[in-house]
Design an enzyme around this catalytic site. Sequence first.
Site, short mmCIF file in Angstrom:
data_model
loop_
_atom_site.label_atom_id
_atom_site.label_comp_id
_atom_site.label_asym_id
_atom_site.label_seq_id
_atom_site.Cartn_x
_atom_site.Cartn_y
_atom_site.Cartn_z
N GLU A 315 -46.02 -3.86 -47.75
CA GLU A 315 -46.43 -2.47 -47.66
C GLU A 315 -47.04 -1.97 -48.97
O GLU A 315 -48.02 -1.22 -48.98
CB GLU A 315 -45.24 -1.58 -47.27
CG GLU A 315 -44.64 -1.89 -45.92
CD GLU A 315 -45.54 -1.48 -44.76
OE1 GLU A 315 -46.62 -0.89 -45.00
OE2 GLU A 315 -45.18 -1.75 -43.60
N ARG A 319 -51.04 -0.85 -49.04
CA ARG A 319 -51.24 0.59 -49.20
C ARG A 319 -51.64 0.96 -50.63
O ARG A 319 -52.62 1.68 -50.85
CB ARG A 319 -49.98 1.36 -48.80
CG ARG A 319 -49.53 1.11 -47.38
CD ARG A 319 -48.48 2.12 -46.94
NE ARG A 319 -47.76 1.67 -45.75
CZ ARG A 319 -47.18 2.48 -44.87
NH1 ARG A 319 -47.22 3.78 -45.04
NH2 ARG A 319 -46.53 1.99 -43.83
N ASP A 448 -48.99 -9.52 -36.17
CA ASP A 448 -50.34 -9.05 -35.85
C ASP A 448 -51.37 -9.35 -36.92
O ASP A 448 -52.42 -9.96 -36.66
CB ASP A 448 -50.31 -7.54 -35.54
CG ASP A 448 -49.60 -6.73 -36.62
OD1 ASP A 448 -48.93 -7.33 -37.50
OD2 ASP A 448 -49.69 -5.49 -36.59
N GLU A 583 -54.75 2.00 -34.84
CA GLU A 583 -55.36 0.76 -34.35
C GLU A 583 -56.45 0.99 -33.30
O GLU A 583 -57.49 0.30 -33.30
CB GLU A 583 -54.28 -0.17 -33.79
CG GLU A 583 -53.43 -0.83 -34.86
CD GLU A 583 -52.38 0.11 -35.43
OE1 GLU A 583 -51.91 -0.13 -36.57
OE2 GLU A 583 -52.02 1.11 -34.75
#
Length: 685
Positions: A315, A319, A448, A583
């Site tokens: 993360e 980010r 994913d 998404e």
Amino acid sequence: MYPPSRKDFISLTLSDSHSQTYNNGKHRRQSCWRKWKQLSRLQRSLILFLLALLLILGLLSYGSITEHWRGLSDQEDWLELNDRELKAIPPGVKPVLGQAAGKAPAPVAGPHLRPAVVPEAAGEARGPNIPILVKPPIKKKIFANKRGPPSLHKDGNVSDTVGREKQEQVVQEEEGEEEEKQKKIVSWRGAMIEADQATEPPPSANEKEAAAPPAPANPADTVPLEASPETRERLEAVCDAFRHAWKGYKDYAWGHDELKPISKSFGEWFGLGLTLIDALDTMWIMGLKEEFAEAKTWVEKDLSFNKNVDVNLFETTIRILGGLLSTYHLTGDQLFLEKAKDLGSRLMPAFKTPSKIPFSDVNIGKGTAHPPRWTSDSTLAEVTSIQLEFRELSRLTQDPQYQEAVNEVMTLVHKLPGKHDGLVPMFINTNNGQFTHKGVFTLGARADSYYEYLLKQWIQGGKTEDNLLEDYLQAIEGVKKHLVRQTGPSKLTFVGELSHNRFNPKMDHLVCFLPGTLALGAHNGLPGDHMDLAVQLMETCHQMYKQMETGLSPEIAHFSLQASDGSDVIVKPADRHNLLRPETVESLFYMYRFTKDTKYRDWGWDMLQSFNKYTKVSGGGYTSINNVRDPLSPGPRDKMESFFLGETLKYFYLLFSDDMELLSLDKYVFNTEAHPLPIWPSPPK
């Protein structure tokens, strides 16, 4: 009450010591000169000032005037540049940036979204009224403006900076050759500014050796004048949504990780200003200059990574590290690169494991790392979706340690047993480097972005790394063979999950990244049936929104495989929440860029309307909701994830923009948090 009547003129009478009068309403002839020496110094100054006002218009058409009067003319010109008097730039003028020395050419914005100056030329972004000077028929005055750090201005007027800088350059143009000889310019709220090549400090010796990144791309005007009324409306709606979200964050969560808009408070995850950093490049792209300057000041003065705090490697990389790197590339500001280098070095202890598969958590202050408390595993998405950022950091710093660490992870995963026709398990052990929980395959959570980064690393590196392409192509074939199905009622194509050879018709909203990724691969020369599948999956992701009562998708959907007249999409009570995820709009952006089919824009517009109707909080900010099936009581969850500003609204803006060169997909690759990084030049063969 009526306002007082307005006078058409003002008469000023001045008296000297001999009771003689001067009235500025009368024409003065040569007799004035005979009395000139009788006037006091103050009177002379006043006369000169009044004469200057009368002559100012004449100065615009006469070039041969004294240096004293020319300086005064320039100052008055700037004083008159305001939002009411400035007009649109003539058709055919395409302002572009000059490139910084040693940089590759910056992408040129197209006719619909003109680039604006780098942050050093700060001003206020205030909606659709974009002032641009009308070009005179023969002579054109362009003001070269070299500024320092960003500053905030209360209006579109820039006259307060004139006294500090030399701002004049007259370009003579002959009739019939104006387009060829016209100076290229950039604009942002109230000034014509010549493109300046000296916008960055000289690079260090280390940076000179590095492969030169692209010259900074520059933000488009918030709403382009040339856009159609529909496009202008949609772009302005996205900017309004961002401003509203930013207002809530600024008022109640400034400098903290996340806004809680219902309780008007904040949530802390790592204590690193996640939302602020995630939103930096979004503000730059949208041209929200005042907000960007405020955020940059916080980064410069308050952002510190010297903290005794555990952060999640994945993360934090996508980010914060990704956000800093992309903002550096867009602005050319060394501040963001220095912060990225500091953070990158503090994340490296995560790779000190027996297998070289990184731990999930790092203490950036102590320089230690560890797996989660409940397991020694890392999720596959976490360890294989940090490569774009670390590879780019190595390229910019000429320090190979970052790229070597993440490339070794990909090499290990490439060789591992336990795959199923290119599909990979969700977990990997940091001690032995082997897959765990084998037999479960999904393109949703925990796996994913592994598939996304296979393709994007191949594109980032100039399409030279064959192992990445091989793994990606094999994985897509595995998806088509094992996970793709159609619903019974409407024949919607979806991607399910496989658990020990048993198919589950369950699809996370996260899987809606796949249409965009497939389209990106097809655009880069991969098989055409990838685009066919992308079109089908895009329709399904759209239906996940359209078939819900709020017009917003659930976090997880199940699909009906039975032939019936019922609904294709089934939502279990525990899966009805919406987290403001990006998404679907991300894939809409890719699909519109590659097909120009306006239905994708229309679908996105419907989604934005639903976000505004059911998630917008009146005091500022947007909130995730509990129930997308209950429009009367959607149940706010009191949380605005940083990716709503970093991804969702950014992709909305790019979807509605007419400018295909705004972050061209042939020049930039987006990380999984929507932070654009440059595609590297292909090495010579």
